[in-house]
Design a protein around this motif. Sequence first.
Motif, mmCIF file in Angstrom:
data_model
loop_
_atom_site.group_PDB
_atom_site.id
_atom_site.type_symbol
_atom_site.label_atom_id
_atom_site.label_comp_id
_atom_site.label_asym_id
_atom_site.label_seq_id
_atom_site.Cartn_x
_atom_site.Cartn_y
_atom_site.Cartn_z
ATOM 1 N N LEU A 31 50.500 43.316 5.644
ATOM 2 C CA LEU A 31 49.315 42.457 5.705
ATOM 3 C C LEU A 31 49.731 40.982 5.627
ATOM 4 C CD1 LEU A 31 46.208 42.753 5.887
ATOM 5 C CD2 LEU A 31 46.175 42.619 3.395
ATOM 6 N N GLU A 52 49.449 37.772 8.568
ATOM 7 C CA GLU A 52 48.973 36.401 8.395
ATOM 8 C C GLU A 52 50.063 35.405 8.780
ATOM 9 O OE1 GLU A 52 46.348 33.346 7.781
ATOM 10 O OE2 GLU A 52 45.978 35.481 8.059
ATOM 11 N N SER A 93 40.815 31.175 3.796
ATOM 12 C CA SER A 93 40.632 32.583 4.131
ATOM 13 C C SER A 93 39.555 33.109 3.206
ATOM 14 C CB SER A 93 41.931 33.365 3.912
ATOM 15 O OG SER A 93 41.693 34.757 4.045
ATOM 16 N N TRP A 122 39.947 39.782 3.642
ATOM 17 C CA TRP A 122 40.327 40.826 4.591
ATOM 18 C C TRP A 122 39.440 42.037 4.335
ATOM 19 C CZ3 TRP A 122 44.241 40.435 8.263
ATOM 20 C CH2 TRP A 122 45.007 39.261 8.192
ATOM 21 N N VAL A 147 40.834 47.102 5.811
ATOM 22 C CA VAL A 147 42.288 47.195 5.968
ATOM 23 C C VAL A 147 42.687 48.666 5.956
ATOM 24 C CG1 VAL A 147 44.524 46.619 4.951
ATOM 25 C CG2 VAL A 147 42.641 44.961 4.860
ATOM 26 N N THR A 171 35.373 35.564 12.447
ATOM 27 C CA THR A 171 35.877 36.892 12.137
ATOM 28 C C THR A 171 36.839 37.319 13.236
ATOM 29 O OG1 THR A 171 33.785 37.434 11.061
ATOM 30 C CG2 THR A 171 35.224 39.274 11.626
ATOM 31 N N ALA A 191 42.928 45.618 10.608
ATOM 32 C CA ALA A 191 42.119 44.940 9.593
ATOM 33 C C ALA A 191 41.173 43.957 10.259
ATOM 34 C CB ALA A 191 43.018 44.203 8.608
ATOM 35 N N GLU A 192 40.255 43.461 9.457
ATOM 36 C CA GLU A 192 39.362 42.393 9.869
ATOM 37 C C GLU A 192 39.612 41.220 8.927
ATOM 38 O OE1 GLU A 192 34.881 42.843 10.831
ATOM 39 O OE2 GLU A 192 34.998 42.282 8.694
ATOM 40 N N HIS A 193 39.739 40.022 9.488
ATOM 41 C CA HIS A 193 39.978 38.827 8.682
ATOM 42 C C HIS A 193 38.848 37.835 8.921
ATOM 43 C CE1 HIS A 193 42.307 34.971 7.772
ATOM 44 N NE2 HIS A 193 42.081 35.579 6.625
#
Length: 147
Positions: A62, A66, A82, A85, A88, A121, A137-139
């Motif tokens: 993870l 980034e 940020s 997250w 994940v 997003t 994942a979504e950030h």
Amino acid sequence: MSLYFEDVEVGARFTTASHVITEADIADFCRLTRDHHPLHTDEAYAKRAGFDGIIAHGLYGLALMEGLKTELKLYEDSSIASLGWNHVRFVHPMGAGDEMHVEMEFTAKRESRTRPAGVITETVWLLFPDRSPAISAEHVSLIQKRD
């Protein structure tokens, strides 16, 4: 290139350079996080657990996601924070010698409710060369608007 909120186009995709994970990367992450679980330090233990050898921490992957995204310099002058997250998933283990890269897609954007900025997003994948995922994942990030 530095994207501001107005520049973000939902559906736009980006691909990073790749990084080959080393045993030193895994050992450094153990040292930095104090997570010396034998899956990450003891090859015989990891093999008994069904792996080919020691595996990288999911959280290392993870963090690598980034870092690789940061090398794109998409938010070099516009990043505020940020926001987290979500969703994940550690899909496949990674070990020393695995080459990884990131693909990301902007999936949503909206005005911030609390400041003159925007919330974006991204869906982000850490991928092997054959594009199979190690992590998905979504950030969510807060970025500046143009002046």
